[in-house]
Write a protein that holds these residues in place. Structure first.
Motif, PDB file in Angstrom:
ATOM      1  N   MET A   1      28.027  36.863  46.424  1.00 48.35           N
ATOM      2  CA  MET A   1      29.043  38.194  45.980  1.00 48.35           C
ATOM      3  C   MET A   1      29.362  38.839  46.896  1.00 48.35           C
ATOM      4  SD  MET A   1      30.772  38.831  43.617  1.00 48.35           S
ATOM      5  CE  MET A   1      30.895  39.579  41.947  1.00 48.35           C
ATOM      6  N   LEU A   2      28.623  39.186  48.064  1.00 48.46           N
ATOM      7  CA  LEU A   2      28.950  40.247  49.090  1.00 48.46           C
ATOM      8  C   LEU A   2      30.127  39.564  50.004  1.00 48.46           C
ATOM      9  CD1 LEU A   2      28.541  42.715  50.399  1.00 48.46           C
ATOM     10  CD2 LEU A   2      26.705  41.536  51.750  1.00 48.46           C
ATOM     11  N   ARG A   3      30.101  38.210  50.232  1.00 50.26           N
ATOM     12  CA  ARG A   3      31.016  37.583  51.038  1.00 50.26           C
ATOM     13  C   ARG A   3      32.489  37.795  50.157  1.00 50.26           C
ATOM     14  NH1 ARG A   3      28.024  32.262  53.160  1.00 50.26           N
ATOM     15  NH2 ARG A   3      26.779  33.556  54.639  1.00 50.26           N
ATOM     16  N   ALA A   4      32.516  37.451  48.867  1.00 49.24           N
ATOM     17  CA  ALA A   4      33.796  37.503  48.005  1.00 49.24           C
ATOM     18  C   ALA A   4      34.199  39.061  48.247  1.00 49.24           C
ATOM     19  CB  ALA A   4      33.518  37.122  46.588  1.00 49.24           C
ATOM     20  N   ILE A   5      33.424  40.090  47.936  1.00 48.95           N
ATOM     21  CA  ILE A   5      33.923  41.247  47.979  1.00 48.95           C
ATOM     22  C   ILE A   5      34.324  41.616  49.472  1.00 48.95           C
ATOM     23  CG2 ILE A   5      33.064  43.830  48.083  1.00 48.95           C
ATOM     24  CD1 ILE A   5      31.153  42.927  45.981  1.00 48.95           C
ATOM     25  N   LYS A   6      33.671  41.226  50.689  1.00 52.84           N
ATOM     26  CA  LYS A   6      34.085  41.492  52.070  1.00 52.84           C
ATOM     27  C   LYS A   6      35.490  40.830  52.075  1.00 52.84           C
ATOM     28  CE  LYS A   6      31.356  41.571  55.307  1.00 52.84           C
ATOM     29  NZ  LYS A   6      30.111  41.535  56.299  1.00 52.84           N
ATOM     30  N   LEU A   7      35.734  39.689  51.584  1.00 51.76           N
ATOM     31  CA  LEU A   7      37.150  38.745  52.038  1.00 51.76           C
ATOM     32  C   LEU A   7      38.240  39.623  50.929  1.00 51.76           C
ATOM     33  CD1 LEU A   7      36.530  35.207  51.510  1.00 51.76           C
ATOM     34  CD2 LEU A   7      38.249  36.144  53.036  1.00 51.76           C
ATOM     35  N   LEU A   8      37.960  39.949  49.830  1.00 57.83           N
ATOM     36  CA  LEU A   8      38.903  40.811  49.145  1.00 57.83           C
ATOM     37  C   LEU A   8      39.305  42.018  49.808  1.00 57.83           C
ATOM     38  CD1 LEU A   8      40.609  41.512  46.683  1.00 57.83           C
ATOM     39  CD2 LEU A   8      38.660  42.341  45.213  1.00 57.83           C
ATOM     40  N   HIS A   9      38.330  42.893  50.204  1.00 60.48           N
ATOM     41  CA  HIS A   9      38.391  44.155  51.185  1.00 60.48           C
ATOM     42  C   HIS A   9      39.217  43.921  52.376  1.00 60.48           C
ATOM     43  CE1 HIS A   9      36.097  48.155  52.299  1.00 60.48           C
ATOM     44  NE2 HIS A   9      37.489  48.280  51.992  1.00 60.48           N
ATOM     45  N   THR A  10      39.048  42.903  52.947  1.00 60.31           N
ATOM     46  CA  THR A  10      39.659  42.652  54.168  1.00 60.31           C
ATOM     47  C   THR A  10      41.014  42.232  53.852  1.00 60.31           C
ATOM     48  OG1 THR A  10      37.576  41.704  55.416  1.00 60.31           O
ATOM     49  CG2 THR A  10      39.736  41.128  56.396  1.00 60.31           C
ATOM     50  N   ASP A  60      31.540  50.494  47.582  1.00 64.71           N
ATOM     51  CA  ASP A  60      30.661  51.174  46.403  1.00 64.71           C
ATOM     52  C   ASP A  60      30.299  50.017  45.844  1.00 64.71           C
ATOM     53  OD1 ASP A  60      30.790  53.914  47.327  1.00 64.71           O
ATOM     54  OD2 ASP A  60      32.123  54.187  45.802  1.00 64.71           O
ATOM     55  N   LEU A  61      31.211  49.066  45.735  1.00 60.97           N
ATOM     56  CA  LEU A  61      30.749  47.717  44.983  1.00 60.97           C
ATOM     57  C   LEU A  61      29.969  46.853  45.869  1.00 60.97           C
ATOM     58  CD1 LEU A  61      31.119  45.817  42.577  1.00 60.97           C
ATOM     59  CD2 LEU A  61      33.227  44.993  43.572  1.00 60.97           C
ATOM     60  N   ALA A  62      30.277  46.858  47.158  1.00 58.03           N
ATOM     61  CA  ALA A  62      29.527  45.940  48.243  1.00 58.03           C
ATOM     62  C   ALA A  62      28.239  46.533  48.347  1.00 58.03           C
ATOM     63  CB  ALA A  62      30.218  45.788  49.363  1.00 58.03           C
ATOM     64  N   ALA A  63      27.948  47.659  48.461  1.00 54.32           N
ATOM     65  CA  ALA A  63      26.593  48.367  48.563  1.00 54.32           C
ATOM     66  C   ALA A  63      25.691  47.952  47.652  1.00 54.32           C
ATOM     67  CB  ALA A  63      26.807  49.858  48.374  1.00 54.32           C
ATOM     68  N   ARG A  64      25.982  47.379  46.391  1.00 53.39           N
ATOM     69  CA  ARG A  64      25.034  46.923  45.274  1.00 53.39           C
ATOM     70  C   ARG A  64      24.533  45.869  45.984  1.00 53.39           C
ATOM     71  NH1 ARG A  64      28.745  47.298  40.018  1.00 53.39           N
ATOM     72  NH2 ARG A  64      29.440  49.677  39.988  1.00 53.39           N
ATOM     73  N   PHE A  65      24.906  45.063  46.915  1.00 56.71           N
ATOM     74  CA  PHE A  65      24.404  43.619  47.207  1.00 56.71           C
ATOM     75  C   PHE A  65      23.848  43.605  48.719  1.00 56.71           C
ATOM     76  CE2 PHE A  65      27.740  43.246  44.070  1.00 56.71           C
ATOM     77  CZ  PHE A  65      27.291  42.529  43.134  1.00 56.71           C
ATOM     78  N   THR A  66      23.467  44.752  49.287  1.00 61.38           N
ATOM     79  CA  THR A  66      23.018  44.778  50.498  1.00 61.38           C
ATOM     80  C   THR A  66      22.551  46.241  50.702  1.00 61.38           C
ATOM     81  OG1 THR A  66      23.182  44.344  52.950  1.00 61.38           O
ATOM     82  CG2 THR A  66      25.011  45.417  51.815  1.00 61.38           C
ATOM     83  N   ASP A  68      22.510  47.013  54.054  1.00 62.51           N
ATOM     84  CA  ASP A  68      23.126  47.146  55.337  1.00 62.51           C
ATOM     85  C   ASP A  68      24.026  48.371  54.924  1.00 62.51           C
ATOM     86  OD1 ASP A  68      24.584  47.276  57.658  1.00 62.51           O
ATOM     87  OD2 ASP A  68      24.991  45.163  57.595  1.00 62.51           O
ATOM     88  N   ARG A  69      24.158  49.610  55.997  1.00 62.81           N
ATOM     89  CA  ARG A  69      25.234  50.468  55.722  1.00 62.81           C
ATOM     90  C   ARG A  69      25.872  50.622  57.067  1.00 62.81           C
ATOM     91  NH1 ARG A  69      24.275  49.196  51.548  1.00 62.81           N
ATOM     92  NH2 ARG A  69      23.836  50.161  49.778  1.00 62.81           N
ATOM     93  N   ARG A  70      25.905  49.647  57.913  1.00 62.70           N
ATOM     94  CA  ARG A  70      26.960  49.705  59.058  1.00 62.70           C
ATOM     95  C   ARG A  70      28.166  50.021  58.568  1.00 62.70           C
ATOM     96  NH1 ARG A  70      25.306  44.478  62.115  1.00 62.70           N
ATOM     97  NH2 ARG A  70      25.160  43.990  60.054  1.00 62.70           N
ATOM     98  N   ALA A  71      29.136  50.412  59.481  1.00 64.74           N
ATOM     99  CA  ALA A  71      30.589  50.751  58.932  1.00 64.74           C
ATOM    100  C   ALA A  71      31.324  49.564  58.573  1.00 64.74           C
ATOM    101  CB  ALA A  71      31.298  51.412  59.941  1.00 64.74           C
ATOM    102  N   ASN A  72      31.063  48.317  59.065  1.00 62.68           N
ATOM    103  CA  ASN A  72      31.611  47.085  58.636  1.00 62.68           C
ATOM    104  C   ASN A  72      30.655  46.323  57.787  1.00 62.68           C
ATOM    105  OD1 ASN A  72      29.586  46.254  60.485  1.00 62.68           O
ATOM    106  ND2 ASN A  72      30.953  44.698  61.531  1.00 62.68           N
ATOM    107  N   PHE A  73      29.584  46.841  56.989  1.00 68.84           N
ATOM    108  CA  PHE A  73      28.945  45.974  56.286  1.00 68.84           C
ATOM    109  C   PHE A  73      29.767  45.537  54.893  1.00 68.84           C
ATOM    110  CE2 PHE A  73      28.777  49.909  53.495  1.00 68.84           C
ATOM    111  CZ  PHE A  73      28.684  49.124  52.287  1.00 68.84           C
ATOM    112  N   ASP A  74      30.874  45.964  54.602  1.00 70.04           N
ATOM    113  CA  ASP A  74      31.707  45.618  53.237  1.00 70.04           C
ATOM    114  C   ASP A  74      33.075  45.033  53.845  1.00 70.04           C
ATOM    115  OD1 ASP A  74      32.618  47.918  54.687  1.00 70.04           O
ATOM    116  OD2 ASP A  74      33.382  48.820  52.722  1.00 70.04           O
ATOM    117  N   ILE A  75      33.422  44.701  55.199  1.00 70.44           N
ATOM    118  CA  ILE A  75      34.573  44.322  55.424  1.00 70.44           C
ATOM    119  C   ILE A  75      34.572  43.449  56.702  1.00 70.44           C
ATOM    120  CG2 ILE A  75      35.371  46.431  56.703  1.00 70.44           C
ATOM    121  CD1 ILE A  75      37.950  46.196  55.628  1.00 70.44           C
TER     122      ILE A  75
END
Length: 107
Positions: A1-10, A60-66, A68-75
């Motif tokens: 799910m995190l990958r899908a969120i990162k893809l959408l965010h990007t 915030d949605l991506a944070a539910r799945f990891t 990791d809190r680096r600046a690029n954890f969600d994108i």
């Protein structure tokens, strides 16, 4: 799910960067109706960020799945770009608005 969120965010990020870059280009071409439309799109994005504490809701949605809190954890962006994204593209957006205003006033 995190990958899908990162893809959408990007993808959303890339679209918004395209909007930011298009504003001064369209202003240079005297296409001010499009400048106004794209400016409105960006102002909606700014409002979404403002309402969400200057964070994208996808973060915030991506944070539910990891943890990791680096600046690029969600994108999918380089760390330096993710860390400075708002500063860089906020400045480019404002500069584009200045170009648009100068072109519009100089018609």
């Amino acid at each position: 799910m995190l990958r899908a969120i990162k893809l959408l965010h990007t993808a959303v990020w890339a679209m918004l960067v395209a909007v930011i870059i298009a504003i001064p280009v369209l202003a240079w071409q005297n296409r001010f109706v499009w400048v106004a439309i794209l400016t409105a799109v960006m102002l909606v994005e700014v409002a979404v960020l403002a309402v969400n504490g200057m964070r994208c809701p996808l973060t915030d949605l991506a944070a539910r799945f990891t943890d990791d809190r680096r600046a690029n954890f969600d994108i999918y962006l380089p760390l330096w770009l993710a860390a400075n994204n708002k500063r860089i593209f906020g400045s480019v957006f404002v500069a584009g608005l200045v170009v648009a205003a100068v072109r519009w006033l100089g018609r």
